[in-house]
Design a protein around this motif. Structure first.
Motif, PDB file in Angstrom:
ATOM      1  N   SER A 143      46.643  15.878  -4.740  1.00 13.69           N
ATOM      2  CA  SER A 143      46.710  15.737  -3.287  1.00 13.69           C
ATOM      3  C   SER A 143      45.402  15.174  -2.725  1.00 13.69           C
ATOM      4  O   SER A 143      45.412  14.439  -1.728  1.00 13.69           O
ATOM      5  CB  SER A 143      47.045  17.084  -2.630  1.00 13.69           C
ATOM      6  N   ASN A 146      45.660  11.531  -3.076  1.00 12.19           N
ATOM      7  CA  ASN A 146      46.489  10.996  -1.997  1.00 12.19           C
ATOM      8  C   ASN A 146      45.710  10.898  -0.691  1.00 12.19           C
ATOM      9  O   ASN A 146      45.816   9.894   0.032  1.00 12.19           O
ATOM     10  CB  ASN A 146      47.719  11.885  -1.791  1.00 12.19           C
ATOM     11  N   TYR A 271      50.785  18.186  -0.399  1.00 11.03           N
ATOM     12  CA  TYR A 271      51.751  17.106  -0.223  1.00 11.03           C
ATOM     13  C   TYR A 271      53.072  17.538  -0.846  1.00 11.03           C
ATOM     14  O   TYR A 271      53.091  18.237  -1.870  1.00 11.03           O
ATOM     15  CB  TYR A 271      51.269  15.826  -0.915  1.00 11.03           C
ATOM     16  N   GLU A 275      54.728  13.251   0.742  1.00 11.99           N
ATOM     17  CA  GLU A 275      54.361  13.251   2.151  1.00 11.99           C
ATOM     18  C   GLU A 275      53.372  14.372   2.453  1.00 11.99           C
ATOM     19  O   GLU A 275      53.458  15.465   1.884  1.00 11.99           O
ATOM     20  CB  GLU A 275      55.612  13.421   3.021  1.00 11.99           C
ATOM     21  N   ARG A 276      52.465  14.126   3.361  1.00  8.96           N
ATOM     22  CA  ARG A 276      51.441  15.105   3.709  1.00  8.96           C
ATOM     23  C   ARG A 276      52.044  16.258   4.512  1.00  8.96           C
ATOM     24  O   ARG A 276      52.657  16.054   5.554  1.00  8.96           O
ATOM     25  CB  ARG A 276      50.336  14.436   4.543  1.00  8.96           C
TER      26      ARG A 276
END
Length: 334
Positions: A143, A146, A271, A275-276
């Protein structure tokens, strides 16, 4: 499926290359007798609002035309409603579709599944703030990569992710986690330093990384994988084994299952489905049968049961009504 089919589209999927695939899919759906509308929002929030409006107005099916991120968006609109979800895998990462047997076919063939597939009741996980995910939630090293990649404007595509990975690895240190598992045998608290923690409703993320290799989408449980603190060299040697799911055999990797999981770690963002979600602490809980997904129809003896959850582990029955959603009026989103 009867009723209107609302197709939720991400024009940017595959760097925009998916747009040329959309026309044949829409043509196939309409040729199959369906009334079809297309939803394209000005932003993710706008697309979700439009998708929820279409579902509330009586759309017979919501189809996600894109990758895991778009499926994640569609799940927010249909979870718990009984409205069937169709998936046409057209993104860079299609891990949720793969878990449901929807990859390995052309987009037009996926459209045929929307028209004539079977309905499978599938679990989804819900976080404390009400957001759903259908695939894998991850936090820690992945994450943070990301987060770093999302701040970068160059290079484009996968190259940006790989550059972010290399830069994050230079400064990364194991993270102290507190993980609370509420499972079939009661609560368990795990406190340890880890490179990453993944919670899976399905087995893979990141276009085929089988981080929770034994996760099943309809067993009423979440799988958790904890990759403990190791040297960077060992991490680089072991992590590629995630594509085969072989990483779980290493002694510094722990796995478990639970119905409800709480993750606490300083300075960590989670995430899910790529998607966060937001910073920890974060709690997620499985909701059996929250989704009804169109999958390839059973073709004969030995085919998987498409009618309900618990195909492998016999967990509780779905809490979502099995009756079909009503046929809906014409959508406003063309």
């Amino acid at each position: 499926m009867p009723g209107e089919i609302a197709v939720l589209v991400n024009p940017a999927a595959r760097g925009g290359r998916s747009r040329e695939l959309l026309g044949p899919v829409l043509h196939r759906l309409r040729r199959g007798g369906a009334e079809v509308s297309v939803i394209v929002g000005e932003s993710a929030a706008d697309a979700l609002t439009r998708a929820r409006t279409a579902v509330a107005a009586g759309a017979g099916t919501l189809v996600a035309f894109g990758g895991d991120g778009l499926v994640h968006l569609a799940v927010q609109a249909v979870a718990g409603t009984g409205v069937p979800l169709g998936i046409v895998p057209a993104g860079t990462g299609n891990d949720i579709a793969a878990a449901l047997g929807l990859t390995g076919r052309s987009p037009v063939a996926a459209a045929d599944v929307v028209l004539g597939g079977g309905l499978r009741a599938v679990d989804a996980a819900r976080t404390g703030d009400g957001e759903w995910f259908a695939g894998v939630l991850a936090c820690g090293f992945d994450s943070r990569v990301n987060e770093r990649a999302n701040r970068m404007t160059w290079p484009p595509g996968m190259a940006r992710y790989l550059l972010a990975l290399a830069e994050e690895l230079r400064s990364f240190r194991p993270i102290p986690f507190r993980i609370t598992l509420d499972g079939p045998e009661g609560p368990e608290v795990i406190e340890r330093e880890a490179m990453l923690v993944a919670v899976g409703n399905t087995s893979s993320y990141g276009a085929g990384m089988r981080v929770c290799p034994d996760a099943v989408a309809d067993d009423g449980l979440l799988d958790v994988t904890i990759l403990g603190a190791v040297s960077k060299g060992r991490f680089l040697r072991v992590f590629p084994q995630v594509y085969r799911g072989a990483h779980v055999a290493h002694p510094f990797v722990a796995t478990g299952r639970a119905r409800r999981i709480t993750l606490e770690a300083p300075g960590v963002v989670a995430y899910a489905d790529g998607e966060r979600l937001g910073p920890t602490p974060l709690t997620c809980e499985i909701v059996p049968g929250a989704l009804r997904v169109l999958v390839p129809a059973a073709s004969g003896p030995g085919s998987p049961d498409l009618s309900g959850p618990g195909a492998r582990r016999g967990e509780p029955e779905s809490n979502v009504p099995a009756e079909s959603a009503p046929d809906g009026p014409e959508s406003r989103y063309r």
